[in-house]
Design an enzyme around this catalytic site. Structure first.
Site, PDB file in Angstrom:
ATOM      1  N   GLU A 230      11.988  -5.518  -9.135  1.00 20.07           N
ATOM      2  CA  GLU A 230      11.159  -4.379  -9.521  1.00 20.07           C
ATOM      3  C   GLU A 230      12.018  -3.367 -10.270  1.00 20.07           C
ATOM      4  O   GLU A 230      12.716  -2.556  -9.635  1.00 20.07           O
ATOM      5  CB  GLU A 230      10.583  -3.696  -8.285  1.00 20.07           C
ATOM      6  CG  GLU A 230       9.673  -4.557  -7.455  1.00 20.07           C
ATOM      7  CD  GLU A 230       8.760  -3.718  -6.572  1.00 20.07           C
ATOM      8  OE1 GLU A 230       7.548  -3.784  -6.750  1.00 20.07           O
ATOM      9  OE2 GLU A 230       9.270  -2.973  -5.712  1.00 20.07           O
TER      10      GLU A 230
ATOM     11  N   GLY B  62       0.218   0.297  -6.707  1.00 13.83           N
ATOM     12  CA  GLY B  62      -0.988   1.072  -7.020  1.00 13.83           C
ATOM     13  C   GLY B  62      -2.238   0.243  -7.278  1.00 13.83           C
ATOM     14  O   GLY B  62      -3.307   0.538  -6.719  1.00 13.83           O
TER      15      GLY B  62
ATOM     16  N   GLY C  23       5.200   2.382 -10.751  1.00 12.65           N
ATOM     17  CA  GLY C  23       4.265   3.508 -10.758  1.00 12.65           C
ATOM     18  C   GLY C  23       4.220   4.289 -12.059  1.00 12.65           C
ATOM     19  O   GLY C  23       3.672   5.391 -12.105  1.00 12.65           O
TER      20      GLY C  23
ATOM     21  N   TRP D 146       0.820  -1.225   0.000  1.00 11.32           N
ATOM     22  CA  TRP D 146       0.000   0.000   0.000  1.00 11.32           C
ATOM     23  C   TRP D 146       0.850   1.270   0.000  1.00 11.32           C
ATOM     24  O   TRP D 146       0.328   2.356  -0.132  1.00 11.32           O
ATOM     25  CB  TRP D 146      -0.915  -0.009   1.220  1.00 11.32           C
ATOM     26  CG  TRP D 146      -2.274  -0.556   0.940  1.00 11.32           C
ATOM     27  CD1 TRP D 146      -2.606  -1.443  -0.041  1.00 11.32           C
ATOM     28  CD2 TRP D 146      -3.479  -0.251   1.640  1.00 11.32           C
ATOM     29  NE1 TRP D 146      -3.951  -1.703   0.005  1.00 11.32           N
ATOM     30  CE2 TRP D 146      -4.522  -0.989   1.033  1.00 11.32           C
ATOM     31  CE3 TRP D 146      -3.804   0.554   2.735  1.00 11.32           C
ATOM     32  CZ2 TRP D 146      -5.842  -0.930   1.472  1.00 11.32           C
ATOM     33  CZ3 TRP D 146      -5.114   0.608   3.177  1.00 11.32           C
ATOM     34  CH2 TRP D 146      -6.123  -0.123   2.546  1.00 11.32           C
ATOM     35  N   LYS D 147       2.158   1.122   0.229  1.00 10.41           N
ATOM     36  CA  LYS D 147       3.048   2.297   0.355  1.00 10.41           C
ATOM     37  C   LYS D 147       2.421   3.282   1.357  1.00 10.41           C
ATOM     38  O   LYS D 147       1.891   2.839   2.358  1.00 10.41           O
ATOM     39  CB  LYS D 147       3.272   2.941  -1.014  1.00 10.41           C
ATOM     40  CG  LYS D 147       3.743   1.932  -2.066  1.00 10.41           C
ATOM     41  CD  LYS D 147       4.261   2.587  -3.288  1.00 10.41           C
ATOM     42  CE  LYS D 147       4.690   1.508  -4.275  1.00 10.41           C
ATOM     43  NZ  LYS D 147       5.377   2.013  -5.420  1.00 10.41           N
TER      44      LYS D 147
ATOM     45  N   HIS E 295      13.374  -1.828  -0.815  1.00 12.72           N
ATOM     46  CA  HIS E 295      12.539  -1.219  -1.853  1.00 12.72           C
ATOM     47  C   HIS E 295      13.252   0.016  -2.408  1.00 12.72           C
ATOM     48  O   HIS E 295      13.850   0.783  -1.661  1.00 12.72           O
ATOM     49  CB  HIS E 295      11.164  -0.842  -1.295  1.00 12.72           C
ATOM     50  CG  HIS E 295      10.178  -0.521  -2.375  1.00 12.72           C
ATOM     51  ND1 HIS E 295      10.227   0.656  -3.091  1.00 12.72           N
ATOM     52  CD2 HIS E 295       9.148  -1.236  -2.893  1.00 12.72           C
ATOM     53  CE1 HIS E 295       9.262   0.645  -3.995  1.00 12.72           C
ATOM     54  NE2 HIS E 295       8.593  -0.487  -3.899  1.00 12.72           N
TER      55      HIS E 295
END
Ligand code: PGA
Length: 242
Positions: free
Chosen positions: A161, A227, A167, A6-7, A93
């Site tokens: 990633e 997202g 994003g 969810w960041k 991350h």
């Protein structure tokens, strides 16, 4: 494993509805853990809701600090995470590497903290657009993987990633994902002196339209979704595609 990151998003009401919706919408498979990583301030209520409705969701943290006994204002230790029965933690991350200036030595200490508390690590790696253009992806990923040790085995998953895909709506081509994931698995075998494969998740603009194709790749063992995971319906459908 399918992970929702969810960041820095969400609210208490969103959280409550999301956990209830996802828990009832997913066709849960034991061999595919469904991991929810809310902002740390929501770990407590997430655990309470998960327990109340006997949800199959597993809880993950976006943060872990390595200093257990020292004063660290704002820190969250592995011990604190244990109170909320956090089973997974995201380490490395790219947003934290960039904004919190986390380098290999800090990340190594975080891995140690997670190992000590028996929290499974989802170790995130990925190259920038510039490195990709200059054909330096593999060399760079190798430097990120080199901090791993045999101590990490048993509770380690890698999440690949590419930074340029996070994003942005841009996706890595399927052949590229397959090749890079294969390289990561190969490097892990060499570095950790193991014969088995480490699980490698893919992340970066994963959505309902591309998840099926990405999941069908041989070297892809799951997804890390940012997202698109904020919407419970979308995330449940992505999980159900796994
Ligand atoms: P994204 O984020 O799905 O919004 O690209 C993925 C991540 O950063 O974990």
């Amino acid at each position: 494993m399918i992970v929702s990151n969810w960041k820095m998003n969400g609210s208490q009401s969103h959280l409550e509805q999301w956990i209830k919706d996802v828990s009832s919408n997913i066709n849960y498979k034991t061999e595919v853990p469904c991991v929810f990583c809310p902002p740390a301030c929501y770990l407590d209520s997430s655990r309470q809701i998960i327990n109340q409705i006997s949800s199959k969701l597993r809880l993950g943290s976006q943060v872990i600090d390595y200093s257990q006994n020292n004063a660290l204002t704002g820190g969250i230790s592995a011990e604190i995470l244990g109170d909320f029965i956090v089973e997974y933690v995201l380490i490395g991350h790219s947003e934290q590497r960039e904004h919190f200036k986390e380098d290999n030595s800090i990340l190594r200490l975080k891995l140690n903290s997670a190992n000590k508390a028996k929290i499974s690590t989802i170790f995130c790696i990925g190259e920038s657009e510039e490195l990709k253009i200059n054909d330096q992806t593999k060399t760079f990923l190798k430097t990120q993987l080199e901090i791993l040790t045999s101590e990490d085995l048993g509770h380690l998953t890698i999440a690949y990633e590419p930074i340029w895909a996070i994003g942005t709506g841009l996706n890595a081509e399927k052949n590229y994902i397959e090749e890079v994931h294969g390289y990561i698995k190969e490097q892990c075998q060499l570095l950790l002196d193991i014969k088995e494969n480490i699980s490698v998740l893919y992340g970066g603009s994963v959505n309902l339209d591309n998840c099926e194709e990405i999941l069908s790749l041989n070297n892809v063992d799951g997804l890390l979704v940012g997202g698109a995971s904020l919407d419970s319906d979308t995330f449940s459908k992505i999980y159900n595609n796994s």
